[in-house]
Each structure stands twice: as structure tokens, then as C-alpha cells.
Motif scaffolding. Structure first.
Motif, mmCIF file in Angstrom:
data_model
loop_
_atom_site.group_PDB
_atom_site.id
_atom_site.type_symbol
_atom_site.label_atom_id
_atom_site.label_comp_id
_atom_site.label_asym_id
_atom_site.label_seq_id
_atom_site.Cartn_x
_atom_site.Cartn_y
_atom_site.Cartn_z
ATOM 1 N N PHE A 143 -2.779 28.062 -36.370
ATOM 2 C CA PHE A 143 -2.714 26.805 -36.385
ATOM 3 C C PHE A 143 -2.931 25.927 -34.842
ATOM 4 N N PRO A 144 -3.024 25.485 -34.818
ATOM 5 C CA PRO A 144 -3.341 24.537 -33.679
ATOM 6 C C PRO A 144 -2.076 23.755 -33.246
ATOM 7 N N ILE A 145 -1.131 23.899 -32.284
ATOM 8 C CA ILE A 145 0.242 23.481 -31.796
ATOM 9 C C ILE A 145 0.296 23.078 -30.225
ATOM 10 N N THR A 146 1.567 22.217 -30.163
ATOM 11 C CA THR A 146 1.495 21.474 -29.072
ATOM 12 C C THR A 146 1.973 21.988 -27.923
ATOM 13 N N LEU A 147 2.930 22.167 -26.221
ATOM 14 C CA LEU A 147 3.619 23.114 -25.452
ATOM 15 C C LEU A 147 3.691 21.817 -25.039
ATOM 16 N N ARG A 148 4.569 21.445 -24.808
ATOM 17 C CA ARG A 148 5.628 20.865 -24.057
ATOM 18 C C ARG A 148 6.074 21.256 -23.304
ATOM 19 N N VAL A 149 7.015 21.105 -22.246
ATOM 20 C CA VAL A 149 8.261 21.295 -21.274
ATOM 21 C C VAL A 149 8.874 19.823 -20.788
ATOM 22 N N GLU A 150 10.281 19.886 -21.348
ATOM 23 C CA GLU A 150 10.809 18.820 -21.415
ATOM 24 C C GLU A 150 12.266 19.840 -21.158
ATOM 25 N N ASP A 151 12.814 19.029 -19.978
ATOM 26 C CA ASP A 151 14.216 19.446 -19.442
ATOM 27 C C ASP A 151 14.230 20.675 -19.295
ATOM 28 N N GLY A 152 12.930 21.462 -18.560
ATOM 29 C CA GLY A 152 12.949 22.647 -18.245
ATOM 30 C C GLY A 152 13.136 23.695 -19.874
ATOM 31 N N ARG A 153 12.931 23.090 -20.393
ATOM 32 C CA ARG A 153 12.679 23.592 -22.027
ATOM 33 C C ARG A 153 11.111 23.763 -22.049
ATOM 34 N N LEU A 154 10.390 24.832 -23.192
ATOM 35 C CA LEU A 154 9.459 24.619 -23.530
ATOM 36 C C LEU A 154 9.792 24.570 -24.963
ATOM 37 N N VAL B 48 7.770 23.504 -28.541
ATOM 38 C CA VAL B 48 6.176 23.919 -29.739
ATOM 39 C C VAL B 48 6.421 23.217 -30.413
ATOM 40 N N TYR B 49 5.009 21.725 -30.731
ATOM 41 C CA TYR B 49 5.290 21.446 -31.761
ATOM 42 C C TYR B 49 3.761 20.884 -32.082
ATOM 43 N N HIS B 50 3.822 20.738 -33.696
ATOM 44 C CA HIS B 50 2.691 20.720 -34.440
ATOM 45 C C HIS B 50 2.606 19.104 -34.861
ATOM 46 N N GLN B 51 1.442 18.343 -34.341
ATOM 47 C CA GLN B 51 1.285 17.167 -34.525
ATOM 48 C C GLN B 51 2.681 16.458 -34.186
ATOM 49 N N ASP B 52 3.894 15.352 -35.226
ATOM 50 C CA ASP B 52 4.726 15.054 -34.087
ATOM 51 C C ASP B 52 5.972 15.729 -35.197
ATOM 52 N N LEU B 53 6.245 17.482 -35.781
ATOM 53 C CA LEU B 53 6.398 17.993 -36.125
ATOM 54 C C LEU B 53 7.174 18.744 -34.945
ATOM 55 N N GLN B 54 8.607 19.200 -34.400
ATOM 56 C CA GLN B 54 9.221 19.875 -33.725
ATOM 57 C C GLN B 54 9.018 21.582 -34.601
ATOM 58 N N LEU B 55 8.404 22.562 -34.053
ATOM 59 C CA LEU B 55 8.413 23.960 -34.348
ATOM 60 C C LEU B 55 10.147 25.390 -34.455
ATOM 61 N N GLY C 194 0.648 19.268 -16.415
ATOM 62 C CA GLY C 194 1.457 18.497 -15.767
ATOM 63 C C GLY C 194 2.212 17.959 -17.481
ATOM 64 N N GLY C 195 2.943 18.675 -17.948
ATOM 65 C CA GLY C 195 3.954 18.875 -18.781
ATOM 66 C C GLY C 195 3.819 19.507 -19.843
ATOM 67 N N THR C 196 2.187 19.271 -20.359
ATOM 68 C CA THR C 196 2.201 19.322 -22.185
ATOM 69 C C THR C 196 0.501 20.242 -21.851
ATOM 70 N N ALA C 197 0.648 21.029 -23.263
ATOM 71 C CA ALA C 197 -0.353 21.543 -23.209
ATOM 72 C C ALA C 197 -0.497 21.727 -24.673
ATOM 73 N N THR C 198 -2.134 22.245 -24.532
ATOM 74 C CA THR C 198 -2.785 22.819 -26.082
ATOM 75 C C THR C 198 -2.926 24.036 -26.293
ATOM 76 N N ALA C 199 -1.860 24.533 -27.846
ATOM 77 C CA ALA C 199 -2.846 25.993 -27.582
ATOM 78 C C ALA C 199 -2.441 26.652 -29.328
ATOM 79 N N HIS C 200 -2.471 27.361 -29.955
ATOM 80 C CA HIS C 200 -1.948 28.373 -30.926
ATOM 81 C C HIS C 200 -1.006 28.557 -31.135
ATOM 82 N N ALA C 201 -0.841 28.740 -32.561
ATOM 83 C CA ALA C 201 0.747 30.320 -33.272
ATOM 84 C C ALA C 201 0.191 30.449 -34.238
ATOM 85 N N GLU C 202 1.344 30.999 -35.373
ATOM 86 C CA GLU C 202 0.989 31.774 -36.450
ATOM 87 C C GLU C 202 2.161 32.033 -37.249
ATOM 88 N N ASP C 203 2.469 31.781 -38.645
ATOM 89 C CA ASP C 203 3.600 32.384 -39.561
ATOM 90 C C ASP C 203 3.917 33.517 -38.807
#
Length: 291
Positions: A224-235, A237-244, A266-275
Motif C-alpha cells: 500500500f502507498p505511504i508518505t515519508l516525512r522528516v520532522e525534527d530529524g525523525r522519519l 511513516v503515514y498512510h493518508q492521515d494515519l501515522q503508522l 523537501g521533507g516529504t516523499a511517497t513510497a510503499h509498505a506492507e504488513d
């Protein structure tokens, strides 16, 4: 079609995002073709290739070797496969008619998927179009006089206008070395979506409390698609608005390299993940440490 030896192109004739063939003729991967419907589909594929001018393509490769019939095939990721959700099906191109599953006639071997599966699956996700590669069927000449008594042994044959007869059995995929395929896959995907990180390999992270259950209510997709965000030096992982998850470095994985890549974007990228076996597996392009 624009032919470039070391880059992926879109082939309008076949409708495929086409991986170029390897320069070294000997690097050709076998395909597992099972008896039954898959074998019937393979024979139908060869017959249609012959009818559309394939006989003129039968040749002996430069430098010698077995006779080959060059073809183009589709590579179809099969997350619905119970045995191996990462497997890749080999099928006739879309122009042969029917669905991807109806055109299916074989599978790549698992040993080749270790290095080539990620780039193939990544291309399919990035382009939204069928992915394919060059291949060749390996025909062998049959004596027409002997064929009458050996039909059961030889099976389907190709007959030329000059009454030359060929049996055929194996299909081999002509693929680049895995490092080259990864490089080409990234370059091709960047042209259409600069912020996309392709799923080549993975990093495991613990789920954020309650995130796994909430995600299951939103999607049943294996990947499934995810969004990777860098905030305060942390990476993060989100799916839509849900922090995973909030992955942490383990010292030998992708973390530093992927963190740097997301920061470059710029602090945001799209990627994929799986359970994966109770953990979140974040799929990334490069697992080698930064130097």
C-alpha cells in the motif's frame, strides 16, 4: 520505437514499459512453465507470434549458439499469489488480447526475484502501465518425415513455407544485471514522479499503537502507498492521515540514506509498505549505509 541500449522506454507497438535487453547474450533467465492452462497459453503466444511474422525472426545469435525466436513478453507482479506474493508472472503482451491472468504462461524463478523483483514491481507501481522485457523462444529443427511418428514427443511445431519444421520448448528472458536495472528503474520513475521512492528492499519498524488495526479497516492491499516525512530529524511513516510508525536506525539498514533522500525532496516523499509478520515493512530503493 526509440531504441536505447541502457535505458527503459515506452514501446507504443506492444504497449509496454520496456526493459532493454542485456548486452551479454549469455545472461538469459529461465521461465517456469507448468503443464495445463499455462502451457496452452504459451503455445497460443508462440503461434500468434509466428502468424504476425515471427518466422522471419528465427535466427542464430551473433557468435553462434542455439537458434532463437526473439519475442517481447509482459512481466506482471502477482501479489495475489498465495505461494509468494512477490512473484512475477510472465505473460503475452496486451496486444495478444485478454486479461493479464488469461495471457499468463509462466513465472520467474524465486532465485532471480531476490535482485530483479524489486525493480520490476517498482516500475509497475511507478508507471501504472504494463512492464515487459525482451526474450527468446528456443526452437529446434525437426525432420518432417520423422515427425509423423514422434508427434507425442515433439508436441506443437512451427512449419515454414519451405517445409522446415521447428519444435520449441524453453523461453528465456533477456534482462540487464540487477544493478543496472535498479539504476534504470530509478531514472525512469524520477522522470514522471521525482518524489517517489521505489520498493526495492525493506526496513522493518514497529507499528504505532492502534495503527495496524486502523489500516486494516482502510485497505486490504498487500502493498500500500505511504508518505515519508522528516520532522525534527525523525522519519515518520503515514498512510493518508494515519501515522503508522516512526522507524529508528539499526546501524546496518536504509535509515540514514532514506532520511537524506527525503530531506533532499523537501521533507516529504511517497513510497510503499506492507504488513510483514506483525511489523511494518517500509520498502526503499537502497539499503546500503551512507559513507
Amino acid at each position: 520505437m526509440r531504441t536505447v541500449q541502457d535505458s527503459i522506454t515506452f514501446d507504443e507497438e506492444s504497449g509496454l514499459t520496456l526493459i532493454p535487453p542485456v548486452k551479454e547474450q549469455k545472461f538469459a533467465l529461465g521461465v517456469s512453465i507448468w503443464d495445463g492452462p499455462a502451457e496452452d497459453a504459451f503455445h497460443a503466444f508462440v503461434r500468434q507470434e509466428v502468424v504476425s511474422g515471427g518466422l522471419a525472426r528465427i535466427r542464430r545469435p551473433p557468435g553462434g549458439g542455439d537458434t532463437v525466436l526473439p519475442v517481447t513478453v509482459q512481466l506482471v507482479p502477482r501479489p495475489d499469489n498465495d505461494y509468494n506474493p512477490k512473484t512475477v508472472s510472465v505473460a503475452a503482451p496486451p496486444g495478444h488480447g485478454g486479461t493479464d491472468h488469461e495471457r499468463h504462461f509462466g513465472y520467474t524463478y524465486d532465485r532471480n526475484l531476490v535482485s530483479l523483483g524489486g525493480p520490476i514491481r517498482g516500475l509497475a507501481h511507478a508507471t501504472g502501465r504494463p512492464v515487459g522485457c525482451h526474450a527468446h523462444v528456443e526452437p529446434y529443427e525437426v525432420d518432417p518425415e520423422e515427425y509423423t511418428g514422434r508427434k507425442a514427443d515433439v508436441g506443437p511445431v512451427i512449419t515454414t513455407s519451405r517445409n522446415r519444421m521447428y519444435g520449441y520448448h524453453r523461453l528465456r528472458l533477456l534482462m540487464p544485471w540487477w544493478e543496472d536495472l535498479q539504476r534504470m528503474s530509478v531514472a525512469y520513475a524520477r522522470a514522471s514522479d521525482p518524489g517517489l521512492i521505489l520498493p526495492f528492499t525493506g526496513h522493518w519498524a514497529p507499528w504505532h499503537p492502534g495503527a495496524r488495526q486502523e489500516l486494516a479497516a482502510r485497505t486490504a492491499d498487500h502493498l500500500f502507498p505511504i508518505t515519508l516525512r522528516v520532522e525534527d530529524g525523525r522519519l515518520l511513516v503515514y498512510h493518508q492521515d494515519l501515522q503508522l510508525a516512526c522507524p529508528w536506525p539499526s546501524g546496518r539498514d536504509f535509515f540514514a540514506r532514506t532520511l537524506a533522500r527525503v530531506q533532499e525532496l523537501g521533507g516529504t516523499a511517497t513510497a510503499h509498505a506492507e504488513d510483514y509478520e506483525g511489523s511494518l515493512k517500509v520498502c526503499v530503493e537502497d539499503s546500503s549505509p551512507l559513507t
